[in-house]
Motif scaffolding. Structure first.
Motif, PDB file in Angstrom:
ATOM      1  N   CYS A   1       0.853  -1.186   0.000  1.00  0.00           N
ATOM      2  CA  CYS A   1       0.000   0.000   0.000  1.00  0.00           C
ATOM      3  C   CYS A   1       0.890   1.238   0.000  1.00  0.00           C
ATOM      4  CB  CYS A   1      -0.903   0.014   1.229  1.00  0.00           C
ATOM      5  SG  CYS A   1      -2.038  -1.392   1.339  1.00  0.00           S
ATOM      6  N   VAL A   2       0.767   2.059  -1.029  1.00  0.00           N
ATOM      7  CA  VAL A   2       1.668   3.195  -1.198  1.00  0.00           C
ATOM      8  C   VAL A   2       0.852   4.487  -1.223  1.00  0.00           C
ATOM      9  CG1 VAL A   2       3.584   4.140  -2.523  1.00  0.00           C
ATOM     10  CG2 VAL A   2       3.183   1.673  -2.512  1.00  0.00           C
ATOM     11  N   HIS A   3       1.277   5.425  -0.399  1.00  0.00           N
ATOM     12  CA  HIS A   3       0.494   6.622  -0.087  1.00  0.00           C
ATOM     13  C   HIS A   3       0.665   7.743  -1.106  1.00  0.00           C
ATOM     14  CE1 HIS A   3       4.179   8.700   1.187  1.00  0.00           C
ATOM     15  NE2 HIS A   3       4.519   7.575   1.801  1.00  0.00           N
TER      16      HIS A   3
ATOM     17  N   THR B   1       2.951 -13.620  -4.160  1.00  0.00           N
ATOM     18  CA  THR B   1       2.019 -12.797  -4.927  1.00  0.00           C
ATOM     19  C   THR B   1       2.159 -11.373  -4.427  1.00  0.00           C
ATOM     20  OG1 THR B   1       0.168 -13.103  -3.380  1.00  0.00           O
ATOM     21  CG2 THR B   1       0.374 -14.689  -5.187  1.00  0.00           C
ATOM     22  N   LEU B   2       1.963 -10.409  -5.316  1.00  0.00           N
ATOM     23  CA  LEU B   2       2.099  -9.003  -4.950  1.00  0.00           C
ATOM     24  C   LEU B   2       0.934  -8.210  -5.519  1.00  0.00           C
ATOM     25  CD1 LEU B   2       3.819  -6.716  -3.679  1.00  0.00           C
ATOM     26  CD2 LEU B   2       4.873  -6.421  -5.930  1.00  0.00           C
ATOM     27  N   ASP B   3      -0.013  -7.853  -4.642  1.00  0.00           N
ATOM     28  CA  ASP B   3      -1.088  -6.941  -5.011  1.00  0.00           C
ATOM     29  C   ASP B   3      -0.702  -5.538  -4.549  1.00  0.00           C
ATOM     30  OD1 ASP B   3      -2.496  -9.049  -6.081  1.00  0.00           O
ATOM     31  OD2 ASP B   3      -3.765  -9.336  -4.309  1.00  0.00           O
ATOM     32  N   TRP B   4      -1.293  -4.537  -5.181  1.00  0.00           N
ATOM     33  CA  TRP B   4      -0.851  -3.150  -4.965  1.00  0.00           C
ATOM     34  C   TRP B   4      -2.053  -2.229  -4.796  1.00  0.00           C
ATOM     35  CZ3 TRP B   4       4.453  -1.458  -5.867  1.00  0.00           C
ATOM     36  CH2 TRP B   4       4.639  -0.071  -5.801  1.00  0.00           C
ATOM     37  N   VAL B   5      -2.022  -1.409  -3.748  1.00  0.00           N
ATOM     38  CA  VAL B   5      -2.986  -0.327  -3.577  1.00  0.00           C
ATOM     39  C   VAL B   5      -2.195   0.977  -3.585  1.00  0.00           C
ATOM     40  CG1 VAL B   5      -4.660   0.775  -2.046  1.00  0.00           C
ATOM     41  CG2 VAL B   5      -4.631  -1.714  -2.257  1.00  0.00           C
ATOM     42  N   GLY B   6      -2.497   1.848  -4.542  1.00  0.00           N
ATOM     43  CA  GLY B   6      -1.766   3.101  -4.640  1.00  0.00           C
ATOM     44  C   GLY B   6      -2.712   4.289  -4.641  1.00  0.00           C
ATOM     45  N   THR B   7      -2.562   5.145  -3.635  1.00  0.00           N
ATOM     46  CA  THR B   7      -3.341   6.379  -3.582  1.00  0.00           C
ATOM     47  C   THR B   7      -2.551   7.496  -4.238  1.00  0.00           C
ATOM     48  OG1 THR B   7      -4.531   5.772  -1.555  1.00  0.00           O
ATOM     49  CG2 THR B   7      -4.354   8.111  -2.053  1.00  0.00           C
TER      50      THR B   7
END
Length: 313
Positions: free
Chosen positions: A43-45, A107-113
């Motif tokens: 999760c990247v802000h 596995t690599l899921d990504w949440v990017g704001t």
């Protein structure tokens, strides 16, 4: 899975050593969930925020993932760069690659704001280039080729962004402010981040504790290196349009499902851009969050449910 780790109410803080052309720096990251779980959610802000913005989302998903929330260099508990000209997406992508190499995800899921989504798209572009290079040099196995990219959540961000929205953000990023009291800092955050939408007093206070730190002398100041604003001072609309072309290619190279979240009142991500993003990626769909501008904070149950349903579906 370690149930004690998964249910922990506070994250673990760790650091990874990264490099820029100007030297080395530590990037801090916050971890939730089982440290032995190799299903990673990164999760990247956004530009002026930190990894602690994702506390609520991370807690909700920590029984399934090892949730990792870095403080991008220059923010939060991370070091500041010696040369501020490297406060840009290529450096941030390089730092994330270093972090991913440590995490060794299955596995690599990504949440990017906002900015975090741009970094995710930049990473996808790097992986795509690596794959092309491997075709030319079949005996090599670039590290980038080994990254198991999964699902991507782009939170109020896309390859094409409103110039006016970027200018609004640039107007306050590098301004040095300090407040004698925490209450004054809260009032400032409520005003400058009004696009986050309605929140309780306690939530605004929590977001202010992430955004401001108290100095030894007493005043409250911004938690980040004000020099992160440097790219905004040199950015032109023509340069932004050139960057858009590269971002479109990177976005379209993301290999799996993409969810585009847009604040209904966003001044950064236009509704027409979202439509184009859905049209250009065969596995993309979108959702709009009512009553919110730039950007949904992913703190409220309805917003968390949107992300959770997409990642778990």
């Amino acid at each position: 899975m370690n149930s004690h780790s998964a249910m922990c109410s506070e994250p673990r803080l760790d650091y990874v050593m990264c490099a820029s052309p100007a030297g080395t720096h530590r990037m801090a990251y916050w971890e939730w969930g089982d440290p032995d779980n190799h299903n990673i959610l990164l999760c990247v802000h956004g530009l002026t925020r930190s990894g602690r913005d994702f506390d609520a989302l991370a807690q909700a998903l920590s029984s399934h993932y090892r949730v990792v929330c870095p403080d991008v260099v220059g923010r939060g508990a991370s070091d500041w760069l010696l040369d501020p000209t490297y406060y840009a997406i290529p450096q941030y992508v390089a730092d994330m690659l270093t972090l991913i190499a440590r995490l060794k995800p299955a596995t690599l899921d990504w949440v990017g704001t906002s900015m975090g989504g741009l970094i995710g798209m930049g990473l996808a572009g790097s992986v795509a280039v690596s794959a092309q290079l491997r075709l030319s040099h079949p005996l090599s196995l670039p590290v980038l080729q080994q990254i198991p990219l999964g699902k991507l959540v782009l939170n109020d961000v896309g390859p094409a962004l409103s110039w006016e929205g970027l200018q609004r953000i640039g107007d306050y990023v590098g301004i040095p402010v300090q407040f004698a009291s925490f209450a004054e800092a809260v009032a400032y955050v409520r005003q400058t981040l009004a696009g986050f939408g309605p929140h309780t007093d306690a939530e605004w206070e929590d977001m202010t504790r992430i955004a401001f730190v108290r100095t030894a002398e007493g005043p409250w100041i911004k938690h980040y290196d004000l020099r992160i604003a440097l790219p905004f001072t040199t950015q032109t609309e023509a340069a932004m349009q050139l960057a858009e072309q590269m971002l479109w290619q990177s976005y379209q190279s993301w290999p799996h499902q993409v969810l585009i979240m847009r604040g209904q009142q966003s001044d950064l991500l236009g509704a027409s851009t979202v439509q184009e993003m859905v049209a250009r990626h065969p596995a993309a769909h979108s959702v709009e969050v009512a009553g919110v501008g730039h950007a949904p904070t992913l703190r409220h149950a309805d917003q968390i449910a949107i992300v959770e349903q997409f990642l778990m579906g």
